[in-house]
Design a protein around this motif. Structure first.
Motif, short mmCIF file in Angstrom:
data_model
loop_
_atom_site.label_atom_id
_atom_site.label_comp_id
_atom_site.label_asym_id
_atom_site.label_seq_id
_atom_site.Cartn_x
_atom_site.Cartn_y
_atom_site.Cartn_z
N THR A 46 -14.64 1.32 9.24
CA THR A 46 -14.16 1.23 7.86
C THR A 46 -13.41 2.50 7.44
N ALA A 47 -13.79 3.65 8.01
CA ALA A 47 -13.03 4.89 7.75
C ALA A 47 -11.63 4.76 8.33
N ILE A 48 -11.52 4.15 9.51
CA ILE A 48 -10.21 3.87 10.11
C ILE A 48 -9.41 2.97 9.18
N GLY A 49 -10.09 2.00 8.57
CA GLY A 49 -9.43 1.08 7.64
C GLY A 49 -8.83 1.80 6.44
N ILE A 50 -9.57 2.77 5.91
CA ILE A 50 -9.07 3.54 4.76
C ILE A 50 -7.78 4.28 5.15
N VAL A 51 -7.80 4.93 6.32
CA VAL A 51 -6.63 5.68 6.79
C VAL A 51 -5.46 4.74 7.07
N MET A 52 -5.74 3.58 7.69
CA MET A 52 -4.70 2.61 8.04
C MET A 52 -3.98 2.06 6.80
N LEU A 53 -4.76 1.70 5.78
CA LEU A 53 -4.21 0.95 4.66
C LEU A 53 -3.69 1.83 3.52
N LEU A 54 -4.14 3.08 3.46
CA LEU A 54 -3.73 3.96 2.35
C LEU A 54 -2.21 4.02 2.16
N PRO A 55 -1.41 4.17 3.24
CA PRO A 55 0.05 4.26 3.04
C PRO A 55 0.67 2.95 2.51
N PHE A 56 -0.03 1.83 2.67
CA PHE A 56 0.53 0.53 2.30
C PHE A 56 0.01 0.01 0.95
N CYS A 57 -0.90 0.76 0.34
CA CYS A 57 -1.50 0.31 -0.92
C CYS A 57 -0.56 0.55 -2.10
N ASP A 58 -0.46 -0.45 -2.95
CA ASP A 58 0.28 -0.33 -4.20
C ASP A 58 -0.76 -0.25 -5.32
N PHE A 59 -1.04 0.97 -5.76
CA PHE A 59 -2.12 1.16 -6.74
C PHE A 59 -1.76 0.63 -8.12
N ALA A 60 -0.49 0.25 -8.30
CA ALA A 60 -0.09 -0.34 -9.58
C ALA A 60 -0.75 -1.70 -9.80
N VAL A 61 -1.19 -2.35 -8.71
CA VAL A 61 -1.81 -3.67 -8.86
C VAL A 61 -3.15 -3.59 -9.59
N PHE A 62 -3.73 -2.38 -9.66
CA PHE A 62 -5.01 -2.22 -10.34
C PHE A 62 -4.85 -2.09 -11.86
N ASN A 63 -3.60 -1.90 -12.31
CA ASN A 63 -3.35 -1.81 -13.75
C ASN A 63 -3.43 -3.19 -14.40
N GLY A 64 -4.05 -3.23 -15.55
CA GLY A 64 -4.10 -4.49 -16.30
C GLY A 64 -5.12 -5.49 -15.81
N LEU A 65 -5.99 -5.09 -14.89
CA LEU A 65 -7.03 -6.01 -14.43
C LEU A 65 -8.07 -6.23 -15.51
N THR A 66 -8.62 -7.43 -15.56
CA THR A 66 -9.64 -7.74 -16.56
C THR A 66 -11.02 -7.30 -16.06
N THR A 67 -11.99 -7.33 -16.95
CA THR A 67 -13.37 -7.01 -16.56
C THR A 67 -13.86 -7.96 -15.49
N SER A 68 -13.47 -9.23 -15.63
CA SER A 68 -13.85 -10.24 -14.64
C SER A 68 -13.27 -9.90 -13.27
N ASN A 69 -12.01 -9.47 -13.23
CA ASN A 69 -11.39 -9.08 -11.96
C ASN A 69 -12.18 -7.95 -11.30
N TRP A 70 -12.55 -6.94 -12.09
CA TRP A 70 -13.28 -5.80 -11.55
C TRP A 70 -14.67 -6.19 -11.05
N ILE A 71 -15.30 -7.14 -11.71
CA ILE A 71 -16.62 -7.62 -11.26
C ILE A 71 -16.49 -8.25 -9.88
N TYR A 72 -15.44 -9.07 -9.70
CA TYR A 72 -15.24 -9.70 -8.40
C TYR A 72 -14.83 -8.69 -7.34
N ILE A 73 -14.03 -7.69 -7.71
CA ILE A 73 -13.62 -6.64 -6.76
C ILE A 73 -14.84 -5.84 -6.30
#
Length: 290
Positions: A185-212
């Motif tokens: 899973t540490a490898i996963g963090i390193v692998m995916l970090l360059p490809f993550c678009d952190f803007a997708v976390f903006n505007g999420l509802t409370t329900s979205n965060w519960i599921y995440i």
């Protein structure tokens, strides 16, 4: 029979069966969801590894660490492809194709581990292939665009990566399950970090965060804890059978909650896939010695 281990494995598989339902309600794409999942798994399972004292007795091997890193790459790609398939296809169809992994294990074992393909394996492969065509729809195979847009390729790649994860993990004998997962899973963090678009976390509802959070904490941390705490106390055949709790729960949730209504051909395809896999893992009787 270790009843406690059977119960833990059954609970783990039942919870994991709901991951598709959680995934489609998170409101974020596959890469970002797997990234969050890797963070939760790394924190939770490394914590369990530390508090159980396993870190004190860990037998480190450079070769096994490198193999675990490779295994981690396959595992993370498996998750990304699975979640991308959920974005395109119903949970039932995705899970059915995803569970072709044991068939891929047979094929890969024949190609790379010099294991002989038995008649049982060949028949199961043919049956599962026919089931895959029926479940996705024959029309989807008439053009490349239709096939790509159906999500079939994502689900198939996910099953292939899961099979590669299983094949690679067979070569790791000494590292504990906790340290293996921490590395993966540490490898996963390193692998995916360059490809993550952190803007997708903006505007999420409370329900979205519960599921995440649920996907990260429950489906990764807690489920993997139950799995690792029970798998080594159970025979391989029983583990193989109990893993079928996962797709059964997933398909039932899809039908009951998400109103998935399979066609006759899709239902037949699902039966052919799981029938072929059950036939594959069925223990064969040894011939009597004279």
């Amino acid at each position: 029979m270790n009843v406690a281990s059977v119960a833990k494995m059954s609970i783990a598989m039942a919870i994991f069966g709901s991951i598709g339902f959680f995934t489609i309600h998170t409101g974020i794409p596959a890469v970002e969801l797997v990234f969050v999942r890797c963070i939760f798994a790394t924190i939770f399972l490394s914590g369990m590894w530390y508090f159980t004292g396993g870190h004190k007795t860990e037998a480190w091997s450079r070769r096994e660490v490198l193999r675990t890193c490779l295994c981690g790459i396959f595992l993370v790609l498996n998750w990304v492809f699975l979640f991308k398939a959920f974005e395109e296809m119903s949970i039932s169809i995705t899970i059915s194709i995803y569970n072709l992994a044991p068939i891929f294990v047979l094929i890969l074992g024949t190609l790379f581990l010099k294991e002989k393909m038995t008649l049982q394996g060949i028949l199961a492969t043919i049956v599962c292939f026919i089931g895959s065509i029926l479940i996705v729809g024959i029309d989807s195979f008439q053009s490349v665009d239709q096939l790509l847009n159906s999500g079939f390729i994502w689900a198939l790649l996910s099953a292939l990566c899961y099979a590669l994860t299983m094949i690679t993990s067979k070569t790791i004998q000494n590292l504990s399950p906790y340290s293996m997962t921490f590395i993966q899973t540490a490898i996963g963090i390193v692998m995916l970090l360059p490809f993550c678009d952190f803007a997708v976390f903006n505007g999420l509802t409370t329900s979205n965060w519960i599921y995440i959070i649920g996907t990260g904490l429950i489906h990764t941390g807690f489920v993997y804890y139950l799995f690792f705490d029970s798998v080594r106390s159970l025979p391989t055949f029983l583990v193989s059978v109990l893993t079928f709790v996962d797709p059964v729960v997933a398909i039932l949730l899809d039908i009951i909650i998400l109103s998935f209504n399979p066609t006759v051909l899709q239902a037949l395809g699902i039966l052919l896939i799981f029938g072929g896999i059950l036939y594959t893992i069925k223990p064969r009787k040894e011939k009597a010695q004279i």
